[in-house]
Design a protein around this motif. Structure first.
Motif, PDB file in Angstrom:
ATOM      1  N   PHE A 120      52.684  26.934  21.493  1.00 35.81           N
ATOM      2  CA  PHE A 120      51.315  26.947  22.028  1.00 35.81           C
ATOM      3  C   PHE A 120      50.445  28.016  21.379  1.00 35.81           C
ATOM      4  O   PHE A 120      49.304  27.742  20.977  1.00 35.81           O
ATOM      5  CB  PHE A 120      51.364  27.146  23.546  1.00 35.81           C
ATOM      6  CG  PHE A 120      50.018  27.103  24.213  1.00 35.81           C
ATOM      7  CD1 PHE A 120      49.460  25.901  24.603  1.00 35.81           C
ATOM      8  CD2 PHE A 120      49.296  28.278  24.446  1.00 35.81           C
ATOM      9  CE1 PHE A 120      48.206  25.850  25.210  1.00 35.81           C
ATOM     10  CE2 PHE A 120      48.051  28.239  25.047  1.00 35.81           C
ATOM     11  CZ  PHE A 120      47.507  27.027  25.437  1.00 35.81           C
ATOM     12  N   ALA A 121      50.954  29.228  21.266  1.00 38.17           N
ATOM     13  CA  ALA A 121      50.145  30.338  20.752  1.00 38.17           C
ATOM     14  C   ALA A 121      49.667  30.065  19.332  1.00 38.17           C
ATOM     15  O   ALA A 121      48.576  30.514  18.938  1.00 38.17           O
ATOM     16  CB  ALA A 121      50.938  31.639  20.805  1.00 38.17           C
ATOM     17  N   GLU A 122      50.461  29.327  18.569  1.00 42.47           N
ATOM     18  CA  GLU A 122      50.054  28.965  17.207  1.00 42.47           C
ATOM     19  C   GLU A 122      49.102  27.777  17.221  1.00 42.47           C
ATOM     20  O   GLU A 122      48.043  27.789  16.567  1.00 42.47           O
ATOM     21  CB  GLU A 122      51.291  28.599  16.368  1.00 42.47           C
ATOM     22  CG  GLU A 122      52.279  29.731  16.179  1.00 42.47           C
ATOM     23  CD  GLU A 122      53.511  29.266  15.401  1.00 42.47           C
ATOM     24  OE1 GLU A 122      53.458  28.188  14.774  1.00 42.47           O
ATOM     25  OE2 GLU A 122      54.528  29.993  15.412  1.00 42.47           O
ATOM     26  N   ALA A 123      49.466  26.733  17.980  1.00 42.51           N
ATOM     27  CA  ALA A 123      48.708  25.482  17.955  1.00 42.51           C
ATOM     28  C   ALA A 123      47.313  25.639  18.557  1.00 42.51           C
ATOM     29  O   ALA A 123      46.372  24.957  18.143  1.00 42.51           O
ATOM     30  CB  ALA A 123      49.477  24.390  18.692  1.00 42.51           C
ATOM     31  N   VAL A 124      47.166  26.544  19.523  1.00 39.68           N
ATOM     32  CA  VAL A 124      45.881  26.685  20.212  1.00 39.68           C
ATOM     33  C   VAL A 124      44.788  27.208  19.267  1.00 39.68           C
ATOM     34  O   VAL A 124      43.592  27.037  19.531  1.00 39.68           O
ATOM     35  CB  VAL A 124      46.031  27.597  21.453  1.00 39.68           C
ATOM     36  CG1 VAL A 124      46.122  29.066  21.043  1.00 39.68           C
ATOM     37  CG2 VAL A 124      44.890  27.377  22.450  1.00 39.68           C
ATOM     38  N   THR A 125      45.175  27.810  18.153  1.00 43.05           N
ATOM     39  CA  THR A 125      44.183  28.308  17.190  1.00 43.05           C
ATOM     40  C   THR A 125      43.798  27.245  16.167  1.00 43.05           C
ATOM     41  O   THR A 125      42.906  27.481  15.349  1.00 43.05           O
ATOM     42  CB  THR A 125      44.734  29.540  16.438  1.00 43.05           C
ATOM     43  OG1 THR A 125      45.855  29.154  15.629  1.00 43.05           O
ATOM     44  CG2 THR A 125      45.170  30.623  17.410  1.00 43.05           C
ATOM     45  N   VAL A 126      44.438  26.077  16.213  1.00 42.77           N
ATOM     46  CA  VAL A 126      44.188  25.021  15.222  1.00 42.77           C
ATOM     47  C   VAL A 126      43.649  23.760  15.878  1.00 42.77           C
ATOM     48  O   VAL A 126      42.721  23.126  15.371  1.00 42.77           O
ATOM     49  CB  VAL A 126      45.482  24.679  14.444  1.00 42.77           C
ATOM     50  CG1 VAL A 126      45.191  23.650  13.354  1.00 42.77           C
ATOM     51  CG2 VAL A 126      46.118  25.920  13.858  1.00 42.77           C
ATOM     52  N   ALA A 127      44.223  23.389  17.005  1.00 41.07           N
ATOM     53  CA  ALA A 127      43.892  22.125  17.668  1.00 41.07           C
ATOM     54  C   ALA A 127      42.452  22.137  18.201  1.00 41.07           C
ATOM     55  O   ALA A 127      41.840  23.200  18.378  1.00 41.07           O
ATOM     56  CB  ALA A 127      44.865  21.868  18.814  1.00 41.07           C
ATOM     57  N   GLY A 128      41.933  20.940  18.470  1.00 38.26           N
ATOM     58  CA  GLY A 128      40.643  20.835  19.130  1.00 38.26           C
ATOM     59  C   GLY A 128      40.773  20.952  20.634  1.00 38.26           C
ATOM     60  O   GLY A 128      39.923  21.520  21.315  1.00 38.26           O
ATOM     61  N   ALA A 129      41.876  20.383  21.174  1.00 42.91           N
ATOM     62  CA  ALA A 129      42.180  20.466  22.606  1.00 42.91           C
ATOM     63  C   ALA A 129      43.693  20.365  22.749  1.00 42.91           C
ATOM     64  O   ALA A 129      44.366  19.678  21.960  1.00 42.91           O
ATOM     65  CB  ALA A 129      41.494  19.355  23.381  1.00 42.91           C
TER      66      ALA A 129
END
Length: 297
Positions: free
Chosen positions: A252-261
């Motif tokens: 999550f901590a990585e993906a939240v900086t890339v994903a739109g939602a």
């Protein structure tokens, strides 16, 4: 660095429950029967007990009658089949849910196939599976349908979107893929033997992670701006000795900086599952009594 929108599954689930409760109130005012859900738990698995209690609590809140059947772990397959048959014939019961997993002496597939398809609110009976695949009316598994609702709320039309479903289980992966196909998305089903899984994920506008491996999907697997639906619920050791914490299948901590939602764990897909179960009970009741069903999605 920008951050993705964090989807509040609790809030959306509350909206679904409110819509179900409103429709039940209207139907009851017109003389319709009280929708009934029978939940069967075999054994004393602590996690299952908590889940069943939550289901029963939420059912009561929206006006669904809850019938609880707690059976000892040594219950035989024949005894459980007998209970399922009685529930199939009970006019007060519109939905039957047998909590999984079952003890080793019981063939879970045989039990699921014994539930009448019209009362199969988990959507696991081969009849409903076949209807989903062929595009017919069917009771659909709760978690994938909850994911679909969140996806449509975030993106509107899914037509033409590239989606990847990580995991091919009968409970989430396969029905999720069928639901996305039904919305005219272009769907890839990936699994442990998929070559270059990170690159497959990077092509997707929608990522549904349902593999049961903690934080497997890394941030650099995500296409910038993609929608990430994390179905995983994994308990791992916490920083504090002797403690544990819940994480999803996505880092999550990585993906939240890339994903739109992105959906968090906990508080994302989990609350949606029970809300969609209640919706399915309402739909089953309406079908069994030839009553109008207004889609709550």
């Amino acid at each position: 660095m920008s951050q993705a929108k964090i989807i509040d599954g609790n809030a959306v689930a509350a909206d679904v429950r409110a819509a179900v409760a409103s429709q039940i109130t209207i139907l009851r005012a017109g003389g319709a029967p009280l929708p009934g859900l029978a939940v069967v738990l075999v054994g004393a698995d602590p996690a299952s007990q908590v889940y069943v209690r939550n289901k029963n609590k939420r059912a009561a809140e929206v006006g669904i009658n809850s019938f609880e059947h707690y059976l000892p772990a040594e219950t035989s397959e024949a005894e459980l089949l007998g209970l399922v048959e009685r529930l199939n014939l009970d006019p007060q019961v519109h939905g039957i849910l047998v909590q999984l997993p079952l003890p080793a002496q019981i063939d879970a597939q045989k039990i699921l196939e014994a539930i009448h398809p019209a009362k199969d609110v988990d959507g696991f009976h081969p009849f409903n599976v076949g209807r989903l695949v062929t595009g017919g009316p069917a009771l659909v598994p709760c978690t994938p349908l909850g994911c679909l609702l969140l996806a449509k709320r975030e993106l509107g039309s899914l037509s033409g979107k590239r989606a990847i479903v990580l995991g091919r289980s009968n409970i989430v992966g396969k029905p999720m893929a069928q639901l996305l196909l039904r919305e005219s998305a272009t769907v890839t089903i990936a699994h442990s033997r998929t070559h270059d899984l990170p690159e497959e994920c990077r092509r997707a506008d929608i990522v549904v992670a349902a593999v049961g491996r903690p934080e497997m999907v890394k941030g650099d697997w995500i296409k910038p701006g993609a929608l990430v639906l994390d179905v995983g619920i994994n308990r791992i050791p916490a920083a504090e000795p002797g403690k544990t914490r819940l994480v999803g299948d996505v880092a999550f901590a990585e993906a939240v900086t890339v994903a739109g939602a992105i959906t968090p764990v906990p508080g994302g897909i989990g609350p949606m599952t029970i809300a969609i179960l209640l919706r399915n009970v309402l739909e089953a009741c309406c079908r069994l009594h030839d009553l109008p069903f207004a889609e709550v999605l």
